[in-house]
Enzyme design. Sequence first.
Site, short mmCIF file in Angstrom:
data_model
loop_
_atom_site.label_atom_id
_atom_site.label_comp_id
_atom_site.label_asym_id
_atom_site.label_seq_id
_atom_site.Cartn_x
_atom_site.Cartn_y
_atom_site.Cartn_z
N GLU A 56 0.82 -1.27 0.15
CA GLU A 56 0.09 0.00 0.06
C GLU A 56 0.90 1.19 0.03
OE1 GLU A 56 -3.74 2.20 2.27
OE2 GLU A 56 -3.20 0.01 2.88
N LYS A 83 -8.58 -1.18 0.99
CA LYS A 83 -9.44 -1.22 2.18
C LYS A 83 -10.45 -2.58 1.22
CE LYS A 83 -9.39 0.27 6.18
NZ LYS A 83 -8.77 -0.74 7.01
#
Length: 420
Positions: free
Chosen positions: A230, A246
């Site tokens: 990420e 997410k």
Amino acid sequence: MFHGRAAADHFPTPGRGPQPGSPASCQGRHRESCRFEWSVGDGGDPAELVSAFLSRNGLPVRDIGRTATQIHPTGAETPCGAALYVSASAGSVMVGGPVGAPSPVPGIPDVVAVVHVHIEPTESSPSVMGACAIDPGDSAGSASGARPDGWRLGHWRDSWTPGEHAAAVSAVRAAIERGDVYQVNVVGHASAPYTGDPGPALDRLTTLPGARYGGVLRGDGWAVATASPETLVEVRGGRIITRPIKGTRPATDAGRRELLASAKERAEHVMIVDLERNDLARLGAGPVRVDELFAVRRWCGLWQAESVVSAPIERPVGLAELLRALCPGGSVTGAPKHAALREIAALEPVGRGVSMGALGWVGTDHVDLGLSIRTAAVDGERVHLWAGGGITIDSDPWDEVAEAAAKAAPLRAALAGPGG
């Protein structure tokens, strides 16, 4: 029984493995010039202190949208860039939030910046500190030599039980029902004793499939290894970019279909995308846009949903300002961010340590910091890791416990090694 030897006996040499986020063309050519370390309790603004250190040592962090052109300190070699690590606690300090429970790895500072210069492939000279512009009180550290002891990893000990984890999820849902928060990321910690040289185990972790920021950062008696997929923040080509993740499902065809069809996962994801849009807007850059929304990508045996949010740089923006806007990362805190930080501090019994912070590279013409998820830390006795997930009103407590275990499983397997 597993007993860690003194760190000087078994810690890997500083040159092993890439620096997280460093350009591929530079890997294997770095020599440490100097470093900065700061811990919660040291005082001062860590965002400003680390920016001042990097600026003194030739990196253009006062205006991250331009290429370095300033004069370097007298006698200093031109830096290639610097590895930069910021803990979740340091990020909270930067925005005036609570720091939460103490770190289970207190020997690791909360901010570390390591300036690197290039060496020729034939050189093998050790790090030198004399070329670095350091203020009185700055500290420098390096790991010591390794020896080929056999690696053995003991039994993992979790800092909370599955029932306690599930209860924390329920407590977040209750806070959402009261209107205190919209979403909170809840994280658990585990550690295991070891013997032997941790270097190869850490290297295995960094090469997990999907590790965009795979690399190892080392200090005096400690090391941090990441397999993070990420992007917390990237500055390149005149734009500021963040890529929040997410939403998680098993990396099967059915798992992919389920993730794409999940209203709960999409709502959780969009909430964090909106938070990141707000974070970028606080920088006063140009118009913020969502370049990609809810794209499904693979990390190890999991599908994860990722979006891309960006804004053009239309005025001078400094690294300190950037850190205050983006740290701690929205996808590992929640919304609103300050309210989520208060819930995290009240619920998590063990500090997040090196996890859920920032770890990456500050170059002469770009910044690329990963979010330190899928990250492990090693001190002189134990290996530590963290895993969790975002909680919304629709979260099932036991599903969240299972999701955290699924995220941690590849890390545990990589650290244990073949037959572990």
